[in-house]
Design an enzyme around this catalytic site. Structure first.
Site, mmCIF file in Angstrom:
data_model
loop_
_atom_site.group_PDB
_atom_site.id
_atom_site.type_symbol
_atom_site.label_atom_id
_atom_site.label_comp_id
_atom_site.label_asym_id
_atom_site.label_seq_id
_atom_site.Cartn_x
_atom_site.Cartn_y
_atom_site.Cartn_z
ATOM 1 N N HIS A 1 42.450 35.952 44.366
ATOM 2 C CA HIS A 1 41.164 35.949 45.072
ATOM 3 C C HIS A 1 40.457 34.646 44.762
ATOM 4 O O HIS A 1 40.592 34.087 43.693
ATOM 5 C CB HIS A 1 40.294 37.131 44.608
ATOM 6 C CG HIS A 1 39.204 37.444 45.573
ATOM 7 N ND1 HIS A 1 38.017 36.781 45.569
ATOM 8 C CD2 HIS A 1 39.155 38.321 46.598
ATOM 9 C CE1 HIS A 1 37.251 37.243 46.540
ATOM 10 N NE2 HIS A 1 37.918 38.184 47.187
ATOM 11 N N ASP B 1 42.782 44.119 49.473
ATOM 12 C CA ASP B 1 43.821 44.384 50.486
ATOM 13 C C ASP B 1 45.077 45.016 49.909
ATOM 14 O O ASP B 1 45.953 45.435 50.678
ATOM 15 C CB ASP B 1 44.191 43.066 51.182
ATOM 16 C CG ASP B 1 43.023 42.541 52.004
ATOM 17 O OD1 ASP B 1 42.668 41.363 51.861
ATOM 18 O OD2 ASP B 1 42.440 43.339 52.765
HETATM 19 C C1 SDX Z 1 40.121 38.646 51.166
HETATM 20 O O1 SDX Z 1 36.581 35.502 49.751
HETATM 21 C C2 SDX Z 1 36.506 36.796 49.911
HETATM 22 O O2 SDX Z 1 35.565 37.412 49.477
HETATM 23 C C3 SDX Z 1 37.623 37.437 50.728
HETATM 24 C C4 SDX Z 1 37.662 38.949 50.710
HETATM 25 C C5 SDX Z 1 36.474 39.545 51.437
HETATM 26 O O3 SDX Z 1 36.118 40.697 51.112
HETATM 27 O O4 SDX Z 1 35.957 38.909 52.400
HETATM 28 O O5 SDX Z 1 37.693 39.440 49.371
HETATM 29 C C6 SDX Z 1 38.898 39.469 51.449
HETATM 30 O O6 SDX Z 1 40.390 37.719 51.894
HETATM 31 C C7 SDX Z 1 40.951 38.964 49.951
HETATM 32 C C8 SDX Z 1 42.156 37.972 49.740
HETATM 33 C C9 SDX Z 1 43.300 38.429 50.638
HETATM 34 N N1 SDX Z 1 44.380 37.432 50.642
HETATM 35 C C10 SDX Z 1 45.560 37.676 50.027
HETATM 36 O O7 SDX Z 1 45.817 38.686 49.379
HETATM 37 C C11 SDX Z 1 46.598 36.584 50.251
HETATM 38 C C12 SDX Z 1 47.311 36.272 48.920
HETATM 39 N N2 SDX Z 1 46.392 35.583 48.042
HETATM 40 C C13 SDX Z 1 46.296 34.196 48.135
HETATM 41 O O8 SDX Z 1 46.889 33.472 49.098
HETATM 42 C C14 SDX Z 1 45.206 33.533 47.300
HETATM 43 O O9 SDX Z 1 45.125 34.199 46.114
HETATM 44 C C15 SDX Z 1 43.831 33.453 47.956
HETATM 45 C C16 SDX Z 1 43.924 32.769 49.285
HETATM 46 C C17 SDX Z 1 43.263 34.804 48.117
HETATM 47 C C18 SDX Z 1 42.925 32.665 47.011
HETATM 48 O O10 SDX Z 1 43.436 31.390 46.975
HETATM 49 P P1 SDX Z 1 42.734 30.254 46.068
HETATM 50 O O11 SDX Z 1 41.593 30.751 45.288
HETATM 51 O O12 SDX Z 1 42.505 29.102 46.954
HETATM 52 O O13 SDX Z 1 43.803 30.018 45.006
HETATM 53 P P2 SDX Z 1 44.968 29.007 45.174
HETATM 54 O O14 SDX Z 1 45.642 29.224 46.493
HETATM 55 O O15 SDX Z 1 44.442 27.653 44.852
HETATM 56 O O16 SDX Z 1 45.975 29.518 44.036
HETATM 57 C C19 SDX Z 1 45.756 29.169 42.667
HETATM 58 C C20 SDX Z 1 47.141 29.306 42.027
HETATM 59 C C21 SDX Z 1 48.215 28.534 42.787
HETATM 60 O O17 SDX Z 1 49.240 28.239 41.866
HETATM 61 P P3 SDX Z 1 49.238 26.750 41.168
HETATM 62 O O18 SDX Z 1 49.160 25.736 42.299
HETATM 63 O O19 SDX Z 1 48.021 26.727 40.268
HETATM 64 O O20 SDX Z 1 50.547 26.688 40.421
HETATM 65 O O21 SDX Z 1 47.547 30.697 42.093
HETATM 66 C C22 SDX Z 1 48.700 30.803 42.901
HETATM 67 C C23 SDX Z 1 48.774 29.543 43.744
HETATM 68 O O22 SDX Z 1 50.121 29.260 44.131
HETATM 69 N N3 SDX Z 1 48.521 32.003 43.734
HETATM 70 C C24 SDX Z 1 49.483 32.883 43.997
HETATM 71 C C25 SDX Z 1 48.851 33.875 44.756
HETATM 72 N N4 SDX Z 1 47.561 33.558 44.941
HETATM 73 C C26 SDX Z 1 47.374 32.388 44.305
HETATM 74 N N5 SDX Z 1 50.794 32.927 43.667
HETATM 75 C C27 SDX Z 1 51.488 34.000 44.108
HETATM 76 N N6 SDX Z 1 50.946 35.011 44.850
HETATM 77 C C28 SDX Z 1 49.640 34.973 45.199
HETATM 78 N N7 SDX Z 1 49.104 35.951 45.929
#
Ligand code: SDX
Length: 428
Positions: A307, A364
């Protein structure tokens, strides 16, 4: 004495005020930064940037706290109805008996959509994703209510547009589903409450009596409440910035629906179920898929995990996980995907990669398992999120318009070619 932030640039020290919110959050007010220094800030994805001040929702990502207008989400999910929470978010206080009855009956009066809109549905292919249909239909509502085109026409006109949208979204959503099955559209019934009416329009058939388990209606009420608002997330920020140009409410919400559709945002609930089904079909080897999620060379991510702001448990995920067990038990549903989800969560939460990045289940991760148990088709999951989030989007749009916020217009740092002369095509 309030705090001052000092920035030293080119030998000059500039001072900027620090503002503090009611929950002790602090921000450096840089409204005057460019005029004073010639500099702008850069914060791709706005991870550190406050776009506004707001009195609607507070969340603390470190502590896993979420409150709507000061009420903890745990209490509202347990004790309130979705329409009560919609009123709270939009008008700022829990309604009295009279206020709630008036609000509810006014919504009931507006659940029908113009008969001409039915033709729009018939033009869509059966395979049309309902989020694409919903976004278009919501924007099309503005063509039937031209008085809504001026968002600041009058408070009464604004309230009427809000009522119409709250009332018609479930109808449009259910008809998008019926259109995909080529089944007859079901018209709303005034005697049903908001959630039961939606389930009726989704699943009833003209040839038989409609019956629905109260457990299903209660589950939907709870899920809608848990999705109702979440401060300045991607889709809400979209609604605000579209509304900041003084576009009407229907156009602003249509843009929010489109933003929510993305798999990294609201589209994740559909992706989670498809991910769990893939793992199930692959023999349920959870460890293999957790490895894939950690592999930078592999595009697979653990959908429903991580998140932007929660670096602890998403409080909604905790409530939904418990509700999942309760609802599936009450409905006598034994879904193998639930066992896979729990195993996935357990393995990930013990894994250094996820712990180091503070990746926890989000709203989710479990919601799709409940929707599936309620009989909601997978492609409709993000539509469910949109129906739940509608009051929050409306509240945020209303707050932005009433605060007369300026049109949103971020800056950039240009990195392109500095200067070139035009060359006729024959000489290129
Ligand atoms: C919602 O913002 C809100 O409030 C949204 C929400 C709402 O109520 O409106 O809460 C609803 O959108 C919930 C999120 C739903 N999305 C997912 O479940 C998709 C999977 N999650 C991600 O893609 C990710 O975690 C995000 C998009 C939710 C957050 O991304 P960030 O904060 O931009 O984090 P990032 O992409 O920069 O990741 C940081 C690190 C990375 O690794 P490094 O580069 O540091 O090595 O964490 C890793 C990412 O690769 N990572 C994951 C991961 N999520 C982040 N690795 C594996 N699986 C994941 N799900």
């Amino acid at each position: 004495m309030s705090e001052i932030a000092k920035i030293e640039l080119g030998g000059t020290t500039y001072e900027f005020p620090v503002i503090e919110g009611t929950e002790n959050e602090k921000a450096i007010d840089i409204s005057n930064l460019r005029a004073a220094t010639g500099y702008v800030t850069l914060d791709t994805g706005y991870k550190n940037t406050g776009a506004t001040t707001s009195a609607i929702t507070f969340l603390d990502g470190e502590e896993g706290i979420l409150k709507y207008r000061g009420y903890p989400i745990e209490e509202l999910a347990e004790k309130a109805t979705f329409i009560e929470v919609a009123y709270l978010l939009i008008y700022g206080n829990l309604p009295t008996v009279t206020e709630l009855e008036t609000f509810r009956s006014n919504i009931t009066k507006h659940t029908l959509v113009h008969e001409d809109m039915k033709q729009f549905f018939e033009a869509y292919p059966a395979k049309a994703h309902p989020m694409g249909v919903l976004s278009s239909m919501v924007c099309s509502l503005s063509t039937f209510y031209p008085e809504s085109l001026d968002p600041n026409r009058s408070p009464e006109a604004k309230d009427l547009t809000i009522l119409r949208l709250l009332a018609k979204l479930p109808t449009l959503a259910a008809w998008a589903y019926k259109n995909s099955t080529r089944h007859p559209f079901m018209y709303p019934k005034n005697e049903f409450d908001y959630c039961k009416n939606f389930l009726y329009m989704m699943f009833a058939m003209p040839t038989e009596e409609f019956k629905v388990d109260p457990v299903v209606v209660d589950a939907l009420n709870k899920l809608f409440i848990l999705h109702a608002d979440h401060e300045q997330n991607c889709s809400t920020s979209t609604v605000r910035i579209v509304g900041s140009s003084q576009a009407n409410l229907y156009a602003s919400i249509s843009a929010g629906i489109s933003a929510l559709w993305g798999p990294l945002h609201g589209g994740a609930n559909q992706e989670v179920i498809e991910m769990l089904e893939k793992i199930h079909a692959d023999g349920g080897d959870v460890d293999k898929w957790v490895l894939k999620a950690k592999d930078k060379e592999d595009s697979f991510r653990l959908m429903g995990f991580g998140h932007r702001v929660y670096k602890n448990f998403d409080p909604r995920a905790k409530i939904i996980k418990k509700a999942c067990d309760d609802i599936l038990t009450k409905l006598g549903v034994n879904d193998p995907l639930l066992a896979i989800a729990k195993k996935l969560e357990q393995v990930a939460l013990e894994d250094e990669y996820f712990k180091a990045r503070n990746l926890y289940p989000n709203v989710d991760f479990y919601s799709g398992i409940i929707y599936k148990a309620l009989g909601i088709p997978t492609e409709m999951f993000t539509v469910m999120f949109a129906i739940g989030r509608l009051p929050g989007w409306i509240a945020q749009w209303k707050e932005m318009t009433e605060n007369k916020e300026p049109i949103g217009r971020p800056r950039q740092i240009y990195t392109g070619v500095v200067l070139r002369q035009y060359v006729p095509i024959e000489k290129r």
